[in-house]
Design a protein around this motif. Structure first.
Motif, PDB file in Angstrom:
ATOM      1  N   MET A 164      51.512  32.880  42.655  1.00 13.31           N
ATOM      2  CA  MET A 164      51.197  33.204  41.267  1.00 13.31           C
ATOM      3  C   MET A 164      51.402  34.674  40.926  1.00 13.31           C
ATOM      4  O   MET A 164      51.408  35.031  39.757  1.00 13.31           O
ATOM      5  CB  MET A 164      49.746  32.801  40.957  1.00 13.31           C
ATOM      6  N   ALA A 165      51.547  35.533  41.927  1.00 10.73           N
ATOM      7  CA  ALA A 165      51.665  36.965  41.649  1.00 10.73           C
ATOM      8  C   ALA A 165      52.851  37.555  42.401  1.00 10.73           C
ATOM      9  O   ALA A 165      52.718  38.514  43.161  1.00 10.73           O
ATOM     10  CB  ALA A 165      50.370  37.686  42.010  1.00 10.73           C
ATOM     11  N   GLY A 166      54.014  36.961  42.168  1.00  8.24           N
ATOM     12  CA  GLY A 166      55.259  37.474  42.717  1.00  8.24           C
ATOM     13  C   GLY A 166      56.305  37.515  41.623  1.00  8.24           C
ATOM     14  O   GLY A 166      56.024  37.932  40.500  1.00  8.24           O
ATOM     15  N   GLY A 167      57.494  37.046  41.934  1.00  6.71           N
ATOM     16  CA  GLY A 167      58.561  36.994  40.926  1.00  6.71           C
ATOM     17  C   GLY A 167      58.877  35.572  40.536  1.00  6.71           C
ATOM     18  O   GLY A 167      60.045  35.183  40.448  1.00  6.71           O
ATOM     19  N   GLU A 168      57.812  34.782  40.283  1.00  2.00           N
ATOM     20  CA  GLU A 168      57.983  33.348  40.077  1.00  2.00           C
ATOM     21  C   GLU A 168      58.628  32.976  38.742  1.00  2.00           C
ATOM     22  O   GLU A 168      59.069  31.838  38.574  1.00  2.00           O
ATOM     23  CB  GLU A 168      56.631  32.632  40.178  1.00  2.00           C
ATOM     24  N   ASN A 169      58.665  33.893  37.799  1.00  2.22           N
ATOM     25  CA  ASN A 169      59.260  33.605  36.489  1.00  2.22           C
ATOM     26  C   ASN A 169      60.395  34.565  36.203  1.00  2.22           C
ATOM     27  O   ASN A 169      60.338  35.736  36.574  1.00  2.22           O
ATOM     28  CB  ASN A 169      58.204  33.693  35.386  1.00  2.22           C
ATOM     29  N   GLY A 170      61.417  34.051  35.542  1.00  8.73           N
ATOM     30  CA  GLY A 170      62.575  34.879  35.261  1.00  8.73           C
ATOM     31  C   GLY A 170      63.483  34.221  34.242  1.00  8.73           C
ATOM     32  O   GLY A 170      63.089  33.279  33.543  1.00  8.73           O
TER      33      GLY A 170
ATOM     34  N   GLU B 282      45.379  37.862  32.508  1.00 10.54           N
ATOM     35  CA  GLU B 282      43.921  37.990  32.502  1.00 10.54           C
ATOM     36  C   GLU B 282      43.280  37.081  33.548  1.00 10.54           C
ATOM     37  O   GLU B 282      42.348  37.485  34.253  1.00 10.54           O
ATOM     38  CB  GLU B 282      43.368  37.665  31.117  1.00 10.54           C
ATOM     39  N   SER B 283      43.778  35.850  33.657  1.00 15.16           N
ATOM     40  CA  SER B 283      43.181  34.924  34.627  1.00 15.16           C
ATOM     41  C   SER B 283      43.426  35.386  36.056  1.00 15.16           C
ATOM     42  O   SER B 283      42.539  35.269  36.914  1.00 15.16           O
ATOM     43  CB  SER B 283      43.744  33.519  34.418  1.00 15.16           C
ATOM     44  N   LEU B 284      44.600  35.923  36.346  1.00 18.73           N
ATOM     45  CA  LEU B 284      44.879  36.425  37.684  1.00 18.73           C
ATOM     46  C   LEU B 284      43.989  37.615  38.024  1.00 18.73           C
ATOM     47  O   LEU B 284      43.449  37.714  39.136  1.00 18.73           O
ATOM     48  CB  LEU B 284      46.351  36.822  37.805  1.00 18.73           C
ATOM     49  N   GLU B 285      43.827  38.517  37.070  1.00 22.61           N
ATOM     50  CA  GLU B 285      43.025  39.713  37.334  1.00 22.61           C
ATOM     51  C   GLU B 285      41.543  39.387  37.475  1.00 22.61           C
ATOM     52  O   GLU B 285      40.806  40.118  38.145  1.00 22.61           O
ATOM     53  CB  GLU B 285      43.257  40.738  36.226  1.00 22.61           C
ATOM     54  N   VAL B 286      41.088  38.310  36.858  1.00 26.36           N
ATOM     55  CA  VAL B 286      39.696  37.882  37.012  1.00 26.36           C
ATOM     56  C   VAL B 286      39.482  37.232  38.380  1.00 26.36           C
ATOM     57  O   VAL B 286      38.461  37.467  39.038  1.00 26.36           O
ATOM     58  CB  VAL B 286      39.308  36.902  35.883  1.00 26.36           C
ATOM     59  N   ASP B 287      40.438  36.429  38.828  1.00 22.39           N
ATOM     60  CA  ASP B 287      40.252  35.637  40.041  1.00 22.39           C
ATOM     61  C   ASP B 287      40.588  36.382  41.328  1.00 22.39           C
ATOM     62  O   ASP B 287      40.095  36.006  42.401  1.00 22.39           O
ATOM     63  CB  ASP B 287      41.106  34.370  39.972  1.00 22.39           C
ATOM     64  N   PHE B 288      41.444  37.417  41.250  1.00 24.24           N
ATOM     65  CA  PHE B 288      41.924  38.067  42.463  1.00 24.24           C
ATOM     66  C   PHE B 288      41.864  39.595  42.324  1.00 24.24           C
ATOM     67  O   PHE B 288      41.903  40.122  41.202  1.00 24.24           O
ATOM     68  CB  PHE B 288      43.368  37.637  42.749  1.00 24.24           C
ATOM     69  N   PRO B 289      41.807  40.327  43.455  1.00 28.61           N
ATOM     70  CA  PRO B 289      41.747  41.793  43.407  1.00 28.61           C
ATOM     71  C   PRO B 289      43.123  42.405  43.165  1.00 28.61           C
ATOM     72  O   PRO B 289      43.703  43.048  44.042  1.00 28.61           O
ATOM     73  CB  PRO B 289      41.185  42.159  44.782  1.00 28.61           C
ATOM     74  N   LEU B 290      43.655  42.194  41.982  1.00 32.02           N
ATOM     75  CA  LEU B 290      44.971  42.721  41.655  1.00 32.02           C
ATOM     76  C   LEU B 290      45.036  43.081  40.176  1.00 32.02           C
ATOM     77  O   LEU B 290      44.206  42.642  39.379  1.00 32.02           O
ATOM     78  CB  LEU B 290      46.073  41.707  42.013  1.00 32.02           C
ATOM     79  N   ARG B 291      46.039  43.867  39.845  1.00 31.39           N
ATOM     80  CA  ARG B 291      46.319  44.238  38.458  1.00 31.39           C
ATOM     81  C   ARG B 291      47.804  44.038  38.197  1.00 31.39           C
ATOM     82  O   ARG B 291      48.643  44.492  38.976  1.00 31.39           O
ATOM     83  CB  ARG B 291      45.962  45.703  38.183  1.00 31.39           C
ATOM     84  N   ILE B 292      48.124  43.376  37.115  1.00 27.47           N
ATOM     85  CA  ILE B 292      49.519  43.259  36.697  1.00 27.47           C
ATOM     86  C   ILE B 292      49.831  44.489  35.857  1.00 27.47           C
ATOM     87  O   ILE B 292      49.441  44.591  34.697  1.00 27.47           O
ATOM     88  CB  ILE B 292      49.770  41.971  35.890  1.00 27.47           C
TER      89      ILE B 292
ATOM     90  N   ILE C  84      52.779  44.492  40.670  1.00 30.36           N
ATOM     91  CA  ILE C  84      51.452  43.959  40.963  1.00 30.36           C
ATOM     92  C   ILE C  84      50.757  44.916  41.922  1.00 30.36           C
ATOM     93  O   ILE C  84      51.193  45.105  43.067  1.00 30.36           O
ATOM     94  CB  ILE C  84      51.533  42.552  41.605  1.00 30.36           C
ATOM     95  N   GLN C  85      49.678  45.527  41.463  1.00 30.78           N
ATOM     96  CA  GLN C  85      48.909  46.449  42.293  1.00 30.78           C
ATOM     97  C   GLN C  85      47.685  45.730  42.859  1.00 30.78           C
ATOM     98  O   GLN C  85      46.943  45.074  42.120  1.00 30.78           O
ATOM     99  CB  GLN C  85      48.465  47.665  41.474  1.00 30.78           C
ATOM    100  N   TYR C  86      47.476  45.869  44.173  1.00 27.88           N
ATOM    101  CA  TYR C  86      46.327  45.256  44.836  1.00 27.88           C
ATOM    102  C   TYR C  86      45.237  46.303  45.043  1.00 27.88           C
ATOM    103  O   TYR C  86      45.495  47.374  45.602  1.00 27.88           O
ATOM    104  CB  TYR C  86      46.749  44.622  46.160  1.00 27.88           C
ATOM    105  N   THR C  87      44.038  45.990  44.594  1.00 27.73           N
ATOM    106  CA  THR C  87      42.928  46.944  44.656  1.00 27.73           C
ATOM    107  C   THR C  87      42.128  46.818  45.951  1.00 27.73           C
ATOM    108  O   THR C  87      41.178  47.569  46.157  1.00 27.73           O
ATOM    109  CB  THR C  87      41.988  46.739  43.461  1.00 27.73           C
ATOM    110  N   GLN C  88      42.486  45.876  46.804  1.00 34.06           N
ATOM    111  CA  GLN C  88      41.873  45.733  48.119  1.00 34.06           C
ATOM    112  C   GLN C  88      42.968  45.666  49.173  1.00 34.06           C
ATOM    113  O   GLN C  88      44.123  45.346  48.875  1.00 34.06           O
ATOM    114  CB  GLN C  88      41.013  44.466  48.191  1.00 34.06           C
ATOM    115  N   ALA C  89      42.592  45.947  50.413  1.00 34.29           N
ATOM    116  CA  ALA C  89      43.532  45.769  51.518  1.00 34.29           C
ATOM    117  C   ALA C  89      43.922  44.301  51.608  1.00 34.29           C
ATOM    118  O   ALA C  89      43.100  43.413  51.364  1.00 34.29           O
ATOM    119  CB  ALA C  89      42.893  46.242  52.818  1.00 34.29           C
ATOM    120  N   ALA C  90      45.176  44.066  51.957  1.00 37.14           N
ATOM    121  CA  ALA C  90      45.654  42.685  51.950  1.00 37.14           C
ATOM    122  C   ALA C  90      46.790  42.502  52.936  1.00 37.14           C
ATOM    123  O   ALA C  90      47.434  43.464  53.392  1.00 37.14           O
ATOM    124  CB  ALA C  90      46.114  42.290  50.545  1.00 37.14           C
TER     125      ALA C  90
END
Length: 655
Positions: free
Chosen positions: A417-423, A450-460, A485-491
């Motif tokens: 859901m947070a890669g290059g899935e759409n183009g 918004e839904s991705l940023e709520v559910d996971f530690p990332l920012r689009i 996509i910036q990750y706010t936690q180690a991953a």
């Protein structure tokens, strides 16, 4: 056994619309109006089922991405044909009927009772990948199976060595995840404890799978109820007749579409960059179409051996790609059923990348192979489609899998859901290609930021079109998308971009190919997560300090370059990042349609105004000379008519 329409009269097939009322009733045990009503009613029923799943699912990949499909399959006497299916995930369409047949026959239809829910996920029995669990509810009438309510839905995790499963480096079925042979999840309406225990002892995130399983049980119960209501209102004979009618109508539509193509042999080839072992082997998919009369044979002989890691597809997945692809290109207006395949013969040698076998031919990234097959179809049929050809899309969905552990010790993972899935899509004679969609065969939703940023530690941080990446043409392809996509936690991360060696956005009818993209990491060892955190692309120098993950790139600047070096996605099977790291996915561009020198200069001006094309790109690719400043005075742009005429005249001269 499927009933077919009467023998040809005067050398021509009888169309369904030409049947007499008596002939129609003899074939389908009801009149035309009733058959049409019931076909639409069954389509409504399965759509109603998945609407319930969409709004009640717990797993993000179901609730946010629409990764499911439902269908009604006929009883064993009609060979389990799929007569109604939702508009969900298209790559499921060719696997549902065959999967149901295999699962039910192996388990034993005589062992099923009302209230049972049969499940199976074995990719070699069912197609697709292990996370795509198939749920099969038998529907009984007068103590006899009248059909099956089937729901196939992606489960968040199914075990294996990677959380979520999305990895192109798994080497065998044992690393790929739990294999569920046909067995009951519910028996007579009650949960089967042994099956639940087997699954939850082997998968992650059981706290989400459990409510999803209960929701799916409820959805299948609803589907069963809707089928019962149809039978009670119209009668069992009319219901069964409508199942046959739906398949015959689809078969007729595809048959006449195939007949419209000139007899002949058509060939095409495409490739996947590499598997997860090394970059040395490019995997080729070859397709030969032999069309005679109303039938076509599709032969995959000559395709590469099965890959050494899980980028393979199975034979049923190849079937899906051919069925959906030919229908999109030739007969888009009719419903998709098992009848769609009736006049299509497939030749698929075992053990290829389109027909992998266990234990070493692990199947996971099947949709990537299906996407290549569709590109191959575009190439093979372009000469015969002529002006009806369409340009290629962005190809690989560039799926990203990320996982970690939060500050409170809670594990998380974000899959696909947070890669290059759409183009972008390619252009056609109708117009320019769309610039933000799933690839041609997926039909999956794009989760909201918004839904991705709520559910996971990332920012689009960024999602925008990139100028001069669309394939030029009289109608241009869609522009490539850059997504940060910036990750706010180690991953930890796995990525699967598989189409960066060669353009996937192929140009047609004189159009140009779309540009190649790439994948990079910025600040892998950590970066400040406060402030804007936005990467500023003042020029290409921003890539110099990045980590190049995938793409055909200039080895010094690390920007996309068709003459550059190939950077291999599997060079690091698991990428580790610290808080603040940003991943950038740049998709391929869509292919153009028609001669770009024939594009209306005013349309090119609007492209410059809207940021799809630069002033330099307008002159280079379209022969249109534009003056003005698109950034500070976009409405003040002007086409230099005389300079454009001279530029295009020079460009059209031979040599």
């Amino acid at each position: 056994m499927t009933t077919t329409i009467p023998a040809p009269v005067a050398g021509a097939d009888i169309l369904l619309r030409d049947l007499t009322d008596a002939q129609f009733r003899e074939l389908y045990d009801c009149d035309r109006f009733t058959a049409t009503v019931l076909s639409n009613r069954l389509s409504y029923s399965v759509q109603h089922v998945v609407t319930g799943l969409l709004h009640r699912a717990f797993s993000p990949i179901i609730a946010l991405s629409y990764d499911f499909a439902a269908c009604i399959c006929a009883p064993p006497e009609q060979d389990y044909t799929m007569s109604a299916v939702t508009s969900g995930l298209s790559v499921f369409l060719g696997t549902m009927s065959d999967g149901v047949r295999v699962a039910v026959e192996e388990y034993g239809p005589e062992r099923l009772v009302p209230g049972d829910l049969l499940i199976c996920n074995d990719v070699y029995r069912m197609g697709n990948h292990p996370n795509d669990v198939c749920f099969i509810r038998p529907v009984f009438h007068d103590e006899k199976i009248a059909g099956f309510m089937v729901l196939r839905a992606h489960q968040l995790d199914i075990g294996g060595d990677v959380p979520g499963g999305f990895s192109g480096t798994k080497r065998n079925v044992y690393e790929n995840g739990l294999v569920i042979s046909p067995r009951l999840l519910y028996h007579a309406g009650e949960p089967v404890r042994e099956t639940f225990s087997m699954i939850f002892d082997n998968v992650r995130m059981s706290e989400l799978l459990l409510p999803d399983f209960k929701t799916i049980q409820g959805c299948c119960t609803l589907g069963e109820q809707l089928i019962h209501e149809t039978i009670e209102r119209y009668g069992i004979e009319a219901y069964l007749g409508s199942l046959r009618y739906a398949c015959d109508a689809s078969a007729e539509s595809m048959r006449h579409a195939i007949a419209s193509i000139p007899d002949g042999d058509y060939e095409g080839a495409g490739s996947v960059d590499a598997d997860g072992v090394d970059a040395d082997e490019e995997y080729v998919i070859k397709v030969a179409l032999r069309k005679r009369g109303t039938k076509v044979e599709v032969d995959f002989s000559g395709s590469s051996r099965q890959a050494r890691t899980s980028i393979n597809a199975g034979a049923l997945d190849a079937k899906s790609a051919i069925g959906v692809g030919l229908k999109m290109l030739l007969a888009p207006g009719s419903d998709f059923t098992s009848g769609t395949f009736r006049d299509i013969d497939l030749v698929i040698p075992p053990g290829t990348i389109t027909s992998a076998l266990p234990p070493d031919g692990a199947i996971f990234c099947y949709w990537e192979i299906e996407a290549v097959i569709f590109t191959v179809l575009l190439r093979a049929l372009e000469p015969v489609l002529g002006a009806n050809a369409i340009g290629g899309d962005f190809g690989s969905t560039n799926v990203h899998n990320a996982n970690g552990v939060g500050p409170d010790g809670t594990p998380w993972f974000c899959s696909a859901m947070a890669g290059g899935e759409n183009g972008p899509w390619g252009a056609s004679q109708v117009g320019d290609g769309d610039s933000c969609s799933c690839n041609y065969l997926l039909n999956i939703m794009s989760p909201s930021t918004e839904s991705l940023e709520v559910d996971f530690p990332l920012r689009i941080m960024r999602r925008e079109y990139i100028p001069d990446t669309a394939g030029a043409g009289l109608n241009r392809g869609g522009a490539a998308i850059a997504r940060d996509i910036q990750y706010t936690q180690a991953a930890q991360h796995q990525t699967m971009p598989l189409r960066f060696r060669r353009p996937s956005g192929i140009g047609v009818h004189g159009g140009h190919d779309g540009a190649l993209g790439g994948v990079w990491i910025f600040g892998q060892d950590g970066a400040p997560t406060s402030g804007t955190g936005i990467l500023v692309d003042s020029d290409d120098s921003v890539y110099t300090d990045s980590v190049a993950v995938a793409g055909t790139l200039n080895p010094q600047t690390q920007v996309p370059d068709v003459d550059g070096s190939y950077f291999y996605f599997g060079q690091t099977p698991i990428w580790t990042t610290k808080p603040g790291a940003t991943w950038r996915y740049l998709t391929n561009g869509g292919g153009g349609w028609g001669d770009p020198l024939e594009r209306d200069p005013e349309r090119v001006k609007l492209d410059v105004r809207d940021g799809y094309v630069t002033i330099a790109g307008a002159e280079r690719d379209f022969g249109v000379v534009i003056t003005g400043d698109p950034h500070f005075d976009p409405e003040g742009l002007h086409v230099d008519v005389e300079a454009t005429r001279q530029r295009r005249t020079t460009a059209k001269k031979p040599g």
